[in-house]
Design a protein around this motif. Structure first.
Motif, PDB file in Angstrom:
ATOM      1  N   THR A 319       0.859  -1.183   0.000  1.00  0.00           N
ATOM      2  CA  THR A 319       0.000   0.000   0.000  1.00  0.00           C
ATOM      3  C   THR A 319       0.892   1.228   0.000  1.00  0.00           C
ATOM      4  O   THR A 319       2.039   1.182   0.473  1.00  0.00           O
ATOM      5  CB  THR A 319      -0.920   0.023   1.233  1.00  0.00           C
ATOM      6  OG1 THR A 319      -0.118  -0.016   2.420  1.00  0.00           O
ATOM      7  CG2 THR A 319      -1.863  -1.171   1.227  1.00  0.00           C
ATOM      8  N   CYS A 320       0.388   2.328  -0.513  1.00  0.00           N
ATOM      9  CA  CYS A 320       1.200   3.536  -0.641  1.00  0.00           C
ATOM     10  C   CYS A 320       1.599   4.066   0.736  1.00  0.00           C
ATOM     11  O   CYS A 320       0.727   4.408   1.555  1.00  0.00           O
ATOM     12  CB  CYS A 320       0.414   4.600  -1.395  1.00  0.00           C
ATOM     13  SG  CYS A 320       1.289   6.182  -1.538  1.00  0.00           S
ATOM     14  N   PRO A 321       2.897   4.175   1.038  1.00  0.00           N
ATOM     15  CA  PRO A 321       3.310   4.675   2.346  1.00  0.00           C
ATOM     16  C   PRO A 321       3.013   6.158   2.545  1.00  0.00           C
ATOM     17  O   PRO A 321       2.996   6.641   3.679  1.00  0.00           O
ATOM     18  CB  PRO A 321       4.824   4.401   2.362  1.00  0.00           C
ATOM     19  CG  PRO A 321       5.222   4.311   0.935  1.00  0.00           C
ATOM     20  CD  PRO A 321       4.042   3.752   0.205  1.00  0.00           C
ATOM     21  N   LEU A 322       2.742   6.875   1.445  1.00  0.00           N
ATOM     22  CA  LEU A 322       2.420   8.303   1.530  1.00  0.00           C
ATOM     23  C   LEU A 322       0.914   8.551   1.510  1.00  0.00           C
ATOM     24  O   LEU A 322       0.473   9.683   1.685  1.00  0.00           O
ATOM     25  CB  LEU A 322       3.092   9.058   0.377  1.00  0.00           C
ATOM     26  CG  LEU A 322       4.623   8.935   0.315  1.00  0.00           C
ATOM     27  CD1 LEU A 322       5.167   9.691  -0.895  1.00  0.00           C
ATOM     28  CD2 LEU A 322       5.255   9.465   1.600  1.00  0.00           C
ATOM     29  N   GLY A 323       0.146   7.498   1.247  1.00  0.00           N
ATOM     30  CA  GLY A 323      -1.307   7.604   1.330  1.00  0.00           C
ATOM     31  C   GLY A 323      -2.012   8.162   0.102  1.00  0.00           C
ATOM     32  O   GLY A 323      -3.229   8.329   0.122  1.00  0.00           O
ATOM     33  N   HIS A 324      -1.273   8.442  -0.989  1.00  0.00           N
ATOM     34  CA  HIS A 324      -1.951   9.052  -2.139  1.00  0.00           C
ATOM     35  C   HIS A 324      -1.936   8.171  -3.404  1.00  0.00           C
ATOM     36  O   HIS A 324      -2.752   8.366  -4.299  1.00  0.00           O
ATOM     37  CB  HIS A 324      -1.343  10.422  -2.469  1.00  0.00           C
ATOM     38  CG  HIS A 324       0.145  10.419  -2.655  1.00  0.00           C
ATOM     39  ND1 HIS A 324       0.792   9.644  -3.591  1.00  0.00           N
ATOM     40  CD2 HIS A 324       1.120  11.122  -2.008  1.00  0.00           C
ATOM     41  CE1 HIS A 324       2.092   9.877  -3.540  1.00  0.00           C
ATOM     42  NE2 HIS A 324       2.318  10.751  -2.572  1.00  0.00           N
ATOM     43  N   THR A 325      -1.025   7.244  -3.519  1.00  0.00           N
ATOM     44  CA  THR A 325      -0.891   6.358  -4.685  1.00  0.00           C
ATOM     45  C   THR A 325      -0.913   7.162  -5.994  1.00  0.00           C
ATOM     46  O   THR A 325      -1.562   6.786  -6.969  1.00  0.00           O
ATOM     47  CB  THR A 325      -1.989   5.267  -4.706  1.00  0.00           C
ATOM     48  OG1 THR A 325      -2.222   4.795  -3.373  1.00  0.00           O
ATOM     49  CG2 THR A 325      -1.558   4.070  -5.551  1.00  0.00           C
ATOM     50  N   ASN A 326      -0.192   8.277  -5.999  1.00  0.00           N
ATOM     51  CA  ASN A 326      -0.163   9.113  -7.191  1.00  0.00           C
ATOM     52  C   ASN A 326       0.495   8.423  -8.385  1.00  0.00           C
ATOM     53  O   ASN A 326       0.247   8.802  -9.542  1.00  0.00           O
ATOM     54  CB  ASN A 326       0.578  10.423  -6.901  1.00  0.00           C
ATOM     55  CG  ASN A 326      -0.278  11.413  -6.135  1.00  0.00           C
ATOM     56  OD1 ASN A 326      -1.497  11.252  -6.063  1.00  0.00           O
ATOM     57  ND2 ASN A 326       0.338  12.413  -5.555  1.00  0.00           N
ATOM     58  N   CYS A 327       1.319   7.423  -8.129  1.00  0.00           N
ATOM     59  CA  CYS A 327       1.971   6.703  -9.223  1.00  0.00           C
ATOM     60  C   CYS A 327       0.949   6.034 -10.134  1.00  0.00           C
ATOM     61  O   CYS A 327       1.225   5.786 -11.317  1.00  0.00           O
ATOM     62  CB  CYS A 327       2.952   5.670  -8.669  1.00  0.00           C
ATOM     63  SG  CYS A 327       2.213   4.465  -7.541  1.00  0.00           S
ATOM     64  N   LEU A 328      -0.248   5.754  -9.598  1.00  0.00           N
ATOM     65  CA  LEU A 328      -1.322   5.161 -10.387  1.00  0.00           C
ATOM     66  C   LEU A 328      -2.472   6.131 -10.624  1.00  0.00           C
ATOM     67  O   LEU A 328      -3.046   6.186 -11.717  1.00  0.00           O
ATOM     68  CB  LEU A 328      -1.854   3.904  -9.692  1.00  0.00           C
ATOM     69  CG  LEU A 328      -0.877   2.728  -9.598  1.00  0.00           C
ATOM     70  CD1 LEU A 328      -1.455   1.629  -8.731  1.00  0.00           C
ATOM     71  CD2 LEU A 328      -0.532   2.195 -10.982  1.00  0.00           C
ATOM     72  N   ASN A 329      -2.811   6.915  -9.606  1.00  0.00           N
ATOM     73  CA  ASN A 329      -3.970   7.802  -9.706  1.00  0.00           C
ATOM     74  C   ASN A 329      -3.771   8.929 -10.713  1.00  0.00           C
ATOM     75  O   ASN A 329      -4.760   9.490 -11.216  1.00  0.00           O
ATOM     76  CB  ASN A 329      -4.304   8.398  -8.335  1.00  0.00           C
ATOM     77  CG  ASN A 329      -4.870   7.358  -7.384  1.00  0.00           C
ATOM     78  OD1 ASN A 329      -5.445   6.374  -7.813  1.00  0.00           O
ATOM     79  ND2 ASN A 329      -4.695   7.580  -6.089  1.00  0.00           N
ATOM     80  N   THR A 330      -2.540   9.285 -11.008  1.00  0.00           N
ATOM     81  CA  THR A 330      -2.288  10.355 -11.983  1.00  0.00           C
ATOM     82  C   THR A 330      -1.893   9.811 -13.352  1.00  0.00           C
ATOM     83  O   THR A 330      -1.515  10.574 -14.238  1.00  0.00           O
ATOM     84  CB  THR A 330      -1.206  11.326 -11.476  1.00  0.00           C
ATOM     85  OG1 THR A 330      -0.005  10.603 -11.184  1.00  0.00           O
ATOM     86  CG2 THR A 330      -1.663  12.037 -10.218  1.00  0.00           C
ATOM     87  N   LEU A 331      -2.002   8.491 -13.525  1.00  0.00           N
ATOM     88  CA  LEU A 331      -1.792   7.872 -14.836  1.00  0.00           C
ATOM     89  C   LEU A 331      -3.177   7.691 -15.454  1.00  0.00           C
ATOM     90  O   LEU A 331      -3.904   6.773 -15.125  1.00  0.00           O
ATOM     91  CB  LEU A 331      -1.069   6.529 -14.666  1.00  0.00           C
ATOM     92  CG  LEU A 331      -0.324   5.958 -15.869  1.00  0.00           C
ATOM     93  CD1 LEU A 331       0.622   4.841 -15.422  1.00  0.00           C
ATOM     94  CD2 LEU A 331      -1.270   5.427 -16.942  1.00  0.00           C
TER      95      LEU A 331
END
Length: 344
Positions: A319-331
């Motif tokens: 799970t995203c350690p930063l809580g945002h999962t931007n690596c996927l959510n912004t793709l």
């Protein structure tokens, strides 16, 4: 003890202890292909979890499948002993791909004379050749597997060839699947929304759904593939989309091989089915989040990698350690759609 990896003995009997994940098992075929090339006439057996038998049966290099019916993480002492007894006297050497001590037990108890693997988990007695893993040289899973089929000096360079996996397709089974699931004559696009490792490897279902709608309007049939755990995800993707079929939980692993070969292109997370699609020659659009295409790429020239390479990627976390999962959510889906249409 001399290194038999450098020999070219005809008829050598080699036992490979295989990995426990679908993608890793597909990548292990590169080792099996290397062994057949380097040792013409050799006999290869593979010890592996029972679920992997359908995949191994699609590999021309495998002569014998030894199912080890032990659950992931379980000891299964009695099962391992029984399996080892059945193998005594049948093999000249063993190659152990996993680095756990449990994985080395069967070749040891089977009294196979030469047993090779990487250093790991106190295997001093179980293996009689232990190679140190230099991750800077063997920087991909498939390289690590193939290196164990090569002489130590050659393996240490990392510059050896990597054969690309190629799974055999059953055209008769494919015909049956098309009839059973009432698949259309439209060109097919496969979608694999699952990733066993965790949500940091899973592109949002809403993005898969948006992409499915766009592809259906472009004249494609969308086929969502996965296991029982992916049924709800498949329903979310197909909901309200014409010409979208949820096959999650309705097919066997061998069926997935044939169905993926029938797709023009697939959109997939970094998962086992990604490697299956690559191994049947289908165009792969591989989406990476917390993992890295440098470490576990689809082993095909017919692939497009979708990876944002953010500063926080890859983290290799479930799970995203930063809580945002931007690596996927912004793709965004539009990027993937344009890549698919540009290839069509």
């Amino acid at each position: 003890m001399a290194d038999p990896c450098g020999s070219n003995r005809t008829g050598e009997r080699i036992l490979v202890v295989g990995p426990s994940w679908v993608g890793d098992m597909v990548m292990a075929q590169s080792l099996l292909m290397t062994l057949k090339q380097r040792h013409p006439g050799c006999h290869i057996g593979v010890v592996a979890p029972a679920w992997s038998q359908p995949i191994l049966e699609r590999m021309d290099e495998v002569d014998d499948v030894v199912a080890l019916d032990v659950g992931h993480g379980q000891m299964g002492w009695g099962v391992r002993q029984a399996t080892a007894r059945s193998l005594r006297g049948r093999y000249d050497r063993a190659i152990v791909l996993p680095r756990s001590w449990k994985s080395a037990l069967v070749p040891f108890m089977a009294r196979i004379p030469y047993r090779l693997g990487f250093v790991g988990e106190q295997r001093l007695v179980l293996l009689n050749e232990r190679r140190r893993l230099d991750k800077s040289v063997l920087d991909q899973t498939v390289k690590r597997f193939v290196s164990l089929g090569l002489p130590k000096e050659e393996a240490s360079t990392g510059g050896f060839a990597i054969p690309r996996p190629r799974l055999r397709v059953d055209p008769n089974n494919l015909i049956e699947l098309r009839l059973t699931h009432e698949l259309s004559s439209r060109p097919a696009i496969g979608m694999m929304p699952g990733a066993e490792y965790g949500p940091a490897k899973q592109w949002p279902l809403a993005y898969f759904h948006e992409l499915a709608e766009a592809l259906a309007s472009e004249g494609y049939e969308v086929r969502v593939l996965g296991g029982n755990k992916d049924v709800a995800a498949g329903e979310a993707i197909c909901q309200g989309v014409s010409h979208a079929v949820n096959l999650c939980g309705k097919t066997r692993l061998a069926d997935a091989v044939d169905l993926l070969s029938d797709c023009q292109q697939v959109i997939t997370n970094d998962s086992g089915l990604m490697h299956v699609a690559a191994a049947v020659g289908t165009r792969v659009h591989a989406i990476y989040g917390s993992s890295s295409p440098d470490y576990t790429p689809p082993l095909t020239a017919n692939a497009r990698i979708h990876y944002l390479r953010l500063d926080c990627s890859p983290c290799f976390e479930r799970t995203c350690p930063l809580g945002h999962t931007n690596c996927l959510n912004t793709l965004m889906p539009q990027r993937v759609l344009e890549a698919i249409l540009a290839t069509s």
